[in-house]
Design an enzyme around this catalytic site. Sequence first.
Site, short mmCIF file in Angstrom:
data_model
loop_
_atom_site.label_atom_id
_atom_site.label_comp_id
_atom_site.label_asym_id
_atom_site.label_seq_id
_atom_site.Cartn_x
_atom_site.Cartn_y
_atom_site.Cartn_z
CD GLU A 37 5.00 2.36 2.14
OE1 GLU A 37 4.57 3.01 1.16
OE2 GLU A 37 5.66 1.32 2.02
CE LYS A 126 8.13 0.92 -3.74
NZ LYS A 126 7.42 2.12 -3.25
#
Length: 205
Positions: A37, A126
């Site tokens: 990411e 998340k």
Amino acid sequence: MSWSQRLPLIAILRGIKPTEIHQHLPLLIEAGFEAIEIPLNSPDWQISIRDAVQHYSSKALIGAGTVLELSQVDTLAELGCQLIVTPNINPEVIKRAVSYGMVVCPGFATATEAFSAIAAGAQNLKLFPSHCFGPDYVRGLKAVLPKDVPVFAVGGITPDNLHQYIAAGCIGAGLGGDLYRAGQSPEKTQQQAEAFIKAYRDTQK
């Protein structure tokens, strides 16, 4: 998603520059990372993500983090981005990313937010910032969340405490400052990557 069943760790490269992409990503992939990411508050993120997708998307899921707006999702789709990670729950952002066929991992803190994300189509969740809640909070959430929606711990995860979150019910984790800090050497990245890989594999024994 299938990638998270193999090595469910997301390397978060906050602050990385385009000139550093080819120094760090090959080391992470070689160590075993399958999801990387690049947060959108990194310098020239459009260039970094474009180059990462062009060179490494066949070996790892290349994603963007700190995605907040629909226009950003559109730009990322044009760049070939495969993974969208957010710090919050914005159903419209989730829906737009899902419409492009992206893997989405939005940030949540409560059961209400988690179910809102799932209703919008999020395939993963998340928990952020995980260290503020702790493993016991994860256990409580997992008692009510759908078992087929993976939960990643993000925020304050280290090689030493990763096992606590896995034991509590997280499938894996997103790894930020304890894996990569802006400007650090490739050698440091390799060292930390190997430490996290070992820590995760130890939880599977």
